[in-house]
Write a protein that holds these residues in place. Structure first.
Motif, PDB file in Angstrom:
ATOM      1  N   GLU A 473       0.794  -1.472  -0.106  1.00 30.45           N
ATOM      2  CA  GLU A 473      -0.018   0.035  -0.006  1.00 30.45           C
ATOM      3  C   GLU A 473       0.639   1.217  -0.123  1.00 30.45           C
ATOM      4  O   GLU A 473       2.216   1.142   0.329  1.00 30.45           O
ATOM      5  N   TRP A 486      -3.644   4.135  -1.896  1.00 29.35           N
ATOM      6  CA  TRP A 486      -4.186   2.890  -2.623  1.00 29.35           C
ATOM      7  C   TRP A 486      -3.477   1.723  -2.001  1.00 29.35           C
ATOM      8  O   TRP A 486      -2.467   1.955  -1.193  1.00 29.35           O
ATOM      9  N   SER A 487      -4.236   0.675  -1.966  1.00 25.16           N
ATOM     10  CA  SER A 487      -3.800  -0.511  -1.383  1.00 25.16           C
ATOM     11  C   SER A 487      -4.173  -1.730  -2.188  1.00 25.16           C
ATOM     12  O   SER A 487      -5.398  -1.846  -2.763  1.00 25.16           O
ATOM     13  N   PRO A 518      -8.340  -7.903  -1.528  1.00 23.07           N
ATOM     14  CA  PRO A 518      -9.228  -6.482  -1.396  1.00 23.07           C
ATOM     15  C   PRO A 518      -8.191  -5.398  -1.915  1.00 23.07           C
ATOM     16  O   PRO A 518      -7.039  -5.467  -1.921  1.00 23.07           O
ATOM     17  N   TYR A 520      -8.493  -0.877  -2.605  1.00 23.14           N
ATOM     18  CA  TYR A 520      -8.601   0.245  -1.956  1.00 23.14           C
ATOM     19  C   TYR A 520      -7.916   1.527  -2.593  1.00 23.14           C
ATOM     20  O   TYR A 520      -6.909   1.235  -2.919  1.00 23.14           O
ATOM     21  N   GLN A 522      -8.241   6.073  -2.422  1.00 24.27           N
ATOM     22  CA  GLN A 522      -8.749   7.116  -1.894  1.00 24.27           C
ATOM     23  C   GLN A 522      -8.361   8.451  -2.781  1.00 24.27           C
ATOM     24  O   GLN A 522      -6.992   8.662  -2.644  1.00 24.27           O
ATOM     25  N   SER A 539     -13.435   7.932  -1.289  1.00 29.34           N
ATOM     26  CA  SER A 539     -12.739   6.616  -1.183  1.00 29.34           C
ATOM     27  C   SER A 539     -13.726   5.500  -1.708  1.00 29.34           C
ATOM     28  O   SER A 539     -14.961   5.414  -1.668  1.00 29.34           O
ATOM     29  N   ARG A 541     -13.796   0.678  -1.862  1.00 24.82           N
ATOM     30  CA  ARG A 541     -13.178  -0.430  -1.517  1.00 24.82           C
ATOM     31  C   ARG A 541     -13.964  -1.508  -2.200  1.00 24.82           C
ATOM     32  O   ARG A 541     -15.261  -1.651  -2.453  1.00 24.82           O
ATOM     33  N   SER A 543     -13.653  -5.839  -2.912  1.00 26.32           N
ATOM     34  CA  SER A 543     -13.132  -7.195  -2.534  1.00 26.32           C
ATOM     35  C   SER A 543     -13.627  -8.479  -3.274  1.00 26.32           C
ATOM     36  O   SER A 543     -14.859  -8.835  -2.688  1.00 26.32           O
ATOM     37  N   SER A 559     -18.026  -4.509  -1.646  1.00 22.86           N
ATOM     38  CA  SER A 559     -17.956  -3.051  -2.241  1.00 22.86           C
ATOM     39  C   SER A 559     -18.435  -1.929  -1.378  1.00 22.86           C
ATOM     40  O   SER A 559     -19.450  -2.154  -0.566  1.00 22.86           O
TER      41      SER A 559
END
Length: 713
Positions: A473, A486-487, A518, A520, A522, A539, A541, A543, A559
């Motif tokens: 991340e 981000w991740s 997952p 992510y 933002q 943001s 998410r 997964s 989501s």
């Protein structure tokens, strides 16, 4: 001299002290007898007896003693005195003194105007400033007045109606006004000070003293010659650097501007490849005849350079290669001071160093119009590497939560951390080990591997879980808030979970094996990570997950999207709003493990309700979880003057709904409202919220309390 002779001499001197003898002596200056003739033999033979007899009376003295005195007649003439009687002296006539006017205070409204077309600015009951009415004669009036108010001696000290105190302060403020006028280039300005009574048109007490300053700015001086030393040695960078120094011949003089432009030119040199540039303090030579001031500021560029590498003073602890990797420049880039300072902040942000000293060192001198090369030597000082930490939290619905951890931040150099952590709480127990590698394969990139086992006992479900989670991340930290974070990750979860029946009993446990990817991202436009006052955040998410339960495989996507907005209103109020939407399409509710479903309620969700207790309920009234979620929150963060402004009050209202389908149905919307208190600390606000459910269910308490660090959103 014998004692007898000495005594006789003393007696003679006593005799000479007689006024009559002194007068006679003065009268007969032409025939002065000797001292020996004045001392008779009797005085020599027995001086004590002779001295006790006193002065023998003369015939004239006897005559005067026997003559009767007439009160109406003048005294008889004294032959030994030749000074005329005062009646015979004619004294000159003195002109009588004119009567003085009584001392009074000057009345401001009756005094001769100092500025014929002036306009008054009443700073306080004790202080009046008069400026030219025509704004163009002194366009800096408002800014000038604000600065004077902040520095005025009269304004800073108490008002006690003491004239002597006020007069002394007035002299100090007169000097201050003259200095401020010099700052704006009015070197021939006049300041006329008057101490008198308050203007009758604006004051209540006509007898209290006040000060009036009439300000005649005069002509504002302009810039004459400008000497920037050896700046032209910067070569092809001269024009850009000279443009950065935004003072030109003929500009109005401002001492503030001269100081600001020194800083701007220094910054421009540092950002244009001149690490060794020097700038001496500027000087201003004022010519009152020309009404100009000449500026001299010696500048030496001292050569232009490119970046080389970073040289570590402790390569086994933090290698030169690693430090070069986390620098924001590439080898061969033009030197910029901001990149050097950024590297220093990044090195301190690792938590491994107590101090860092960076020094540019010449590797190759400039030649043939080409920049030279400098390496950056990094002198490192280690910080304590081990940390033992703990925290405690409490919520009326969640109960008590104790957390502790031990970590070594450089067990695997460079920047390889190992952490052991545990949680002991009313609803959760956990033990885990975490490995983290900071600045891995790039600046601000973090690789984390976390393995843990936990037990969870919520009203909705009971779970015993073992997880292995890996993430890579780039996210915001307390020192580096990023506009884009981000991740990406991988989760492997084995969990044994059970829901509760109507009697509150735990049903048979079911085993779930889950694999997830997952993701992510933002966007952050806010001005602060923990306590934003303006801006927005967006943001998301996502997964994708595969779950196996009792031999049945299911595929679904979890989501979630969040949006927050912050706006400052007035001087000490921030309005904040949040909206959240989440959905799980792809599998029926019963195929999804209870721990992977959607819930609402709690301190970071809908306040006033228990943690994860909003949503569809089973027959016992416990939440089942859902596949869709909507939350809305709004609050006003109102600052107070209490404890130097550290305390603020936050009224808020929240709403949330959880549905069984992937799209919200809003069949059951829960509302909560309350008020909170925030205490500003050096690392973020400490939060205490008291919330009430507005439409509680049968299992909801009438009040909920939350304590945490940071704002609710």
């Amino acid at each position: 001299m014998t004692a007898r002779t000495s005594t006789a001499l003393a007696a003679a001197l006593a005799l000479l002290a007689n006024p009559l003898v002194q007068a006679a002596h003065a009268q007969e200056t032409q025939d002065t007898p000797r001292l020996e003739d004045l001392i008779p033999d009797a005085a020599v033979e027995n001086p004590e007896d002779w001295a006790s007899q006193g002065v023998p009376p003369s015939d004239q003295a006897d005559a005067n003693a026997q003559a009767p005195l007439d009160a109406d007649a003048p005294l008889a003439a004294m032959p030994m005195v030749t000074i005329p009687w005062p009646e015979d002296i004619e004294l000159p006539q003195l002109a009588p003194l004119e009567a003085e006017d009584p001392i009074e205070f000057v009345q401001f409204d009756d005094a001769i105007p100092r500025v014929p077309t002036g306009s008054e600015e009443r700073v306080s009951e004790e202080l009046v400033l008069v400026f030219p009415t025509e704004q163009s004669l002194f366009p800096q009036r408002d800014e000038f007045l604000d600065r004077f108010k902040a520095l005025s001696t009269i304004e800073q000290l108490d008002d006690d109606d003491n004239l002597a105190r006020l007069a002394a302060q007035a002299r100090a403020d007169e000097a201050l006004l003259q200095q401020l006028l010099d700052v704006y280039g009015y070197f021939d300005a006049q300041v006329i000070r008057t101490v008198g009574q308050v203007d009758a048109t604006t004051a209540v007490d006509l007898d209290r003293p006040a000060v009036r300053f009439d300000i005649v700015p005069g002509q504002r001086f302009t810039v004459g010659a400008i000497d920037l030393g050896n700046l032209q040695a910067a070569g092809d960078q001269y024009d850009a650097l000279r443009s950065a120094y935004e003072i030109n011949v003929g500009d109005p003089i401002s001492l503030d501007k001269i100081e600001e432009e020194q800083f701007d030119l220094d910054t421009a040199l540092g950002e244009s490849g001149f690490p060794f540039a020097t700038i001496d303090a500027p000087s201003l030579l004022v010519d009152h005849d020309r009404e100009e001031g000449d500026i001299t500021m010696p500048v030496e560029p001292n050569g232009r350079y490119r970046f080389g590498t970073v040289i570590s003073s402790d390569p086994e602890f933090l290698s030169s290669r690693h430090l070069t990797t986390i620098a924001r420049w590439d080898e061969g880039d033009i030197y910029t001071r901001s990149d050097e300072m950024d590297l220093r902040r990044a090195m301190l942000a690792t938590g491994l160093l107590g101090s860092v000293e960076l020094t540019p060192v010449v590797v190759q001198d400039p030649a043939n119009g080409e920049p030279g090369i400098v390496d950056i030597e990094a002198e490192l000082s280690k910080a304590p590497l081990r940390t033992l930490a703990g925290s405690i939290g409490f919520g009326t619905e969640e109960g008590i939560r104790l957390a502790g951890s031990w970590e070594h931040r450089n067990l695997f150099p460079p920047e390889g951390m190992l952490r052991v952590r545990g949680i002991l709480g009313t609803q959760e127990q956990l033990a885990g080990v975490t490995f983290r590698k900071n600045n891995f394969k790039g600046r601000d990139r973090i690789l984390t591997v976390d393995a843990f086992a936990s037990t969870i006992d919520y009203d909705a479900y009971d779970a015993r879980t073992a997880s292995l989670i890996g993430t890579y991340e780039r996210v915001s930290t307390l020192l580096f808030q990023k506009a884009f974070s981000w991740s990406v990750g991988l989760e492997l979860v084995a969990t044994q979970e059970s829901e509760r029946n109507a009697a509150g009993e735990t049903l048979d446990r079911e085993n779930y094996f889950i694999a997830a990817l997952p993701l992510y991202a933002q966007l952050d436009n806010s001005d602060d990570l923990l306590d934003p006052t303006k801006g927005w955040r967006l943001s998301g998410r996502l997964s994708p997950e595969i779950s196996e339960n009792e031999g049945i495989k299911s595929f679904y996507i979890r989501s979630q999207a969040d949006a927050t907005y912050y706006k400052s209103v007035g001087e000490n109020t921030v309005l904040a709003g949040r909206v959240r939407f989440a959905s799980i399409p792809g599998a029926p509710l019963e195929a999804i493990a209870p721990s992977r479903r959607l819930y609402a309620g709690g301190g970071g969700s809908v306040r006033g309700y228990g943690y994860r207790e909003i949503g569809p309920l089973n027959s016992s009234g416990n939440p089942l979880g859902g596949r869709s979620l909507v939350e809305l929150s709004a609050e006003a963060r109102i600052g107070t003057g209490f404890m130097d402004g550290a305390v603020s009050v936050v009224p808020f209202v929240d709403a949330g709904s959880v549905g069984l389908d992937p799209t919200p149905d809003f069949q059951s919307i829960k509302f909560g409202a309350g008020v909170g208190v925030r205490y500003a600390t050096g690392f973020g606000p400490l939060r205490l919220d008291v919330a009430f459910p507005l439409n509680p269910g049968p299992n909801d308490n009438w009040v909920a309390v939350y304590v945490a660090l940071g704002q609710a959103f």
